[in-house]
Design a protein around this motif. Sequence first.
Motif, PDB file in Angstrom:
ATOM      1  N   GLY A 331       0.693  -0.614  -0.001  1.00  0.00           N
ATOM      2  CA  GLY A 331      -0.004   0.044   0.095  1.00  0.00           C
ATOM      3  C   GLY A 331       0.844   1.186  -0.757  1.00  0.00           C
ATOM      4  O   GLY A 331       0.238   2.719   0.219  1.00  0.00           O
ATOM      5  N   TYR A 332       1.965   1.119  -0.253  1.00  0.00           N
ATOM      6  CA  TYR A 332       2.931   2.164  -0.866  1.00  0.00           C
ATOM      7  C   TYR A 332       2.508   2.967  -1.679  1.00  0.00           C
ATOM      8  O   TYR A 332       2.664   2.458  -2.626  1.00  0.00           O
ATOM      9  CB  TYR A 332       4.353   2.157  -0.046  1.00  0.00           C
ATOM     10  N   VAL A 333       2.878   4.158  -2.001  1.00  0.00           N
ATOM     11  CA  VAL A 333       2.883   4.793  -3.786  1.00  0.00           C
ATOM     12  C   VAL A 333       3.968   5.900  -2.998  1.00  0.00           C
ATOM     13  O   VAL A 333       4.936   6.638  -2.591  1.00  0.00           O
ATOM     14  CB  VAL A 333       1.775   6.172  -3.180  1.00  0.00           C
ATOM     15  N   HIS A 334       5.254   5.103  -4.411  1.00  0.00           N
ATOM     16  CA  HIS A 334       6.307   5.418  -4.381  1.00  0.00           C
ATOM     17  C   HIS A 334       6.498   6.812  -5.568  1.00  0.00           C
ATOM     18  O   HIS A 334       5.653   6.077  -6.379  1.00  0.00           O
ATOM     19  CB  HIS A 334       6.910   4.280  -4.813  1.00  0.00           C
ATOM     20  N   PHE A 335       6.760   7.600  -4.904  1.00  0.00           N
ATOM     21  CA  PHE A 335       7.639   8.483  -6.377  1.00  0.00           C
ATOM     22  C   PHE A 335       8.600   8.723  -6.863  1.00  0.00           C
ATOM     23  O   PHE A 335       9.559   9.238  -5.724  1.00  0.00           O
ATOM     24  CB  PHE A 335       7.434  10.150  -6.159  1.00  0.00           C
ATOM     25  N   LEU A 336       9.400   7.981  -8.140  1.00  0.00           N
ATOM     26  CA  LEU A 336      10.880   8.237  -8.182  1.00  0.00           C
ATOM     27  C   LEU A 336      10.806   9.818  -9.348  1.00  0.00           C
ATOM     28  O   LEU A 336      10.019  10.139 -10.161  1.00  0.00           O
ATOM     29  CB  LEU A 336      11.174   7.130  -9.312  1.00  0.00           C
TER      30      LEU A 336
END
Length: 380
Positions: A331-336
Amino acid sequence: MNLLKRIAVPVACAMTVLAMTACSSKDERRIPTPLTDFKPALTVERAWKADVGKAGRYLFSPVAVGDAVYAAGKNGTVAKIDGKTGKEIWRTKVHADLTAGVGSDGTMTAVGAERGGVYVLDANGKLLWKSNVPGEIVSPPLVGNGLVVVRTIDGQISAFNAATGELKWVYHNRAVPLNLRVSAGMTFAADAAVLAGFPGGGLAAINLKTGDDYWQAPVSFPKGVTEVERINDVTGAPTLVGAESCAVTFQGKIGCFDANSGRPIWEKPFSSASGVAQDSGTVAAADDWSVVTAFAADDGRQLWRNDKLKNRDLSVPLLLGPSVVFGDFQGYVHFLSRDDGSFVARVKTDGSAITAAPVIVGDTLVVQTRDGDLYGFRPR
């Protein structure tokens, strides 16, 4: 290996849901990479939260149209939600267990149900018509151009008159011995065609009026000896930017094609069970180990690669401004960073998997979790 839990037909240990869980627990190569701290370069605030019901064993994808987001859950709930505030505009309950959704053009909204049920709602969320297709629906319907387009897991595509439910045409894809149990979406090419990828590695542009294909092109070809080794399905929805369409296959390739002719522009060896994102400059995808790679949209040269989310079962990506956005199995949202793939932000949801692509509504990023929660985030 959660990836292969989505295989449609179980074959021996490597192809069964329960056995694969047992096998993968002994495979240290498949242990999810622990998250590490970093200094955020982007601020992401949670704007709102809503609920539409759990997904069960299915994948439900929200869709953004105008200022609203449409979403559904297995229990039959379909909702239209204000993308800015998270407030419910309407909510309805279809009297069936849903298996796929949502498709909408802002006027009509469609979902798929068990035993091939197709349910279409009007602009106020009232049932307009229902029909059936001969197969299981695990991909969201496509709504627009006066049609509701529905595909079954074997690749058959049926188009209905959106207003009346009249069946207009059926497109048959060649059968393959095994295929992945994944959401394989479709994309409109203006008002002329629908782009769709298929089990076996093919990509086609289908005439919206007749159901005949304008062209067919292989994204990749099956390889190997066993039927499992030869699984070679296009996964996710083909993308379209200008006249360039991109797609990716499991155990095959990633590539971009001329949408008018099907002619390949570039192709690279790759394998993904989730899908691809594209804009005018970048094509991004996570492979089946959840290693993220960004390619130049014009010629396919590799821009960067990030392996720090390995085995975290990443979702279909979203290209958002300076970032590439993924959800993961916790459930993590990662921004690269679009520039170099480094981490610029990370936010947490309810702890359940995010498998569908995030969507953007105005300035709000929306994700849907497997437990049925919708989150609206605003990057700053």
